[in-house]
Motif scaffolding. Structure first.
Motif, short mmCIF file in Angstrom:
data_model
loop_
_atom_site.label_atom_id
_atom_site.label_comp_id
_atom_site.label_asym_id
_atom_site.label_seq_id
_atom_site.Cartn_x
_atom_site.Cartn_y
_atom_site.Cartn_z
N ARG A 54 0.77 -1.06 0.10
CA ARG A 54 0.01 -0.05 -0.17
C ARG A 54 0.88 1.17 0.01
O ARG A 54 0.52 2.29 -0.77
CB ARG A 54 -0.96 0.10 1.21
CG ARG A 54 -2.22 -0.80 1.01
CD ARG A 54 -3.19 -0.64 2.20
NE ARG A 54 -4.09 -1.56 2.04
CZ ARG A 54 -5.41 -1.42 2.50
NH1 ARG A 54 -5.77 0.01 3.12
NH2 ARG A 54 -6.12 -2.21 2.63
N GLU A 57 2.07 1.72 -3.50
CA GLU A 57 0.92 2.16 -4.59
C GLU A 57 0.54 3.83 -4.14
O GLU A 57 0.49 4.42 -5.02
CB GLU A 57 -0.28 1.46 -4.37
CG GLU A 57 -0.01 -0.21 -5.00
CD GLU A 57 -1.13 -0.89 -4.24
OE1 GLU A 57 -2.22 -0.60 -3.68
OE2 GLU A 57 -1.07 -2.17 -4.62
N THR A 58 0.57 4.06 -2.81
CA THR A 58 0.26 5.38 -2.47
C THR A 58 1.42 6.31 -2.93
O THR A 58 0.85 7.62 -3.22
CB THR A 58 0.10 5.61 -0.68
OG1 THR A 58 -0.98 4.44 -0.48
CG2 THR A 58 -0.50 6.72 -0.24
N MET A 93 1.64 12.37 1.31
CA MET A 93 1.51 11.07 2.15
C MET A 93 1.01 10.99 3.53
O MET A 93 0.55 10.16 3.95
CB MET A 93 3.19 10.76 2.13
CG MET A 93 3.69 10.23 0.71
SD MET A 93 2.91 9.01 -0.30
CE MET A 93 3.29 7.67 0.63
N ALA A 96 -2.64 10.91 3.12
CA ALA A 96 -2.82 9.48 2.84
C ALA A 96 -2.96 8.64 4.23
O ALA A 96 -4.00 7.74 4.38
CB ALA A 96 -2.04 8.90 1.68
N ALA A 101 -5.79 5.39 3.32
CA ALA A 101 -5.28 4.89 2.10
C ALA A 101 -4.10 4.04 2.26
O ALA A 101 -3.73 3.17 1.47
CB ALA A 101 -4.86 6.07 1.09
N LEU A 102 -3.26 4.25 3.30
CA LEU A 102 -2.23 3.39 3.90
C LEU A 102 -2.58 2.27 4.39
O LEU A 102 -1.70 1.40 4.99
CB LEU A 102 -1.27 4.25 4.56
CG LEU A 102 -0.38 5.19 3.98
CD1 LEU A 102 0.51 5.91 4.69
CD2 LEU A 102 0.37 4.39 2.68
#
Length: 133
Positions: A54, A57-58, A93, A96, A101-102
């Motif tokens: 992840r 991808e993030t 980041m 995220a 998202a992570l």
């Protein structure tokens, strides 16, 4: 302190306005190797810092809007120094991490460091604490 670091790269064009920047005032290209380190005091229940897949991808998603871009157009009015870009990527980041998202493992992260390697002899980074809320 535990850490996991992932890496990607971006290729950009930009100009750096101001006498300080000499020939870099003209439009020029740069390739940056981007490292993002995630820190936490203790491993989570799965014995990890953050899901590496992840995180990778993030990072790719965070870089997409500026990869292969002319930053004079993509970030108008900004002086896109290496230091500025490190903070710009950090902000994406950190957001995220805060928004999930992570993955759920990211809830225990205490800080993130974004390093932009400008060449084999120069790099800059931004490091900051994460407030989850």
């Amino acid at each position: 302190m535990y850490a996991v670091e992932v890496r990607d790269h971006i290729m950009i064009a930009h100009s750096l306005k101001g006498e300080t920047f000499g020939p870099a005032q003209a439009l020029h290209g740069a390739t940056f190797v981007v490292d993002v380190a995630f820190f936490r005091e203790e491993l989570d229940a799965d014995d990890i810092v953050v899901d590496i897949g992840r995180a990778t991808e993030t990072l790719k998603a965070a870089l997409a809007p500026i990869n292969y871009a002319n930053l004079d157009e993509a970030l108008p009015g900004k002086r896109t120094t290496t230091e500025f870009l490190a903070k710009h990527i950090f902000d994406a980041m950190a957001e995220a991490a805060r928004t999930g998202a992570l993955g759920p493992n990211a809830a225990g992260l205490t800080k993130i460091r974004v390093t932009l390697n400008e060449s084999h002899v120069a790099r800059a980074w931004y490091e900051g604490a994460l407030g989850h809320g």
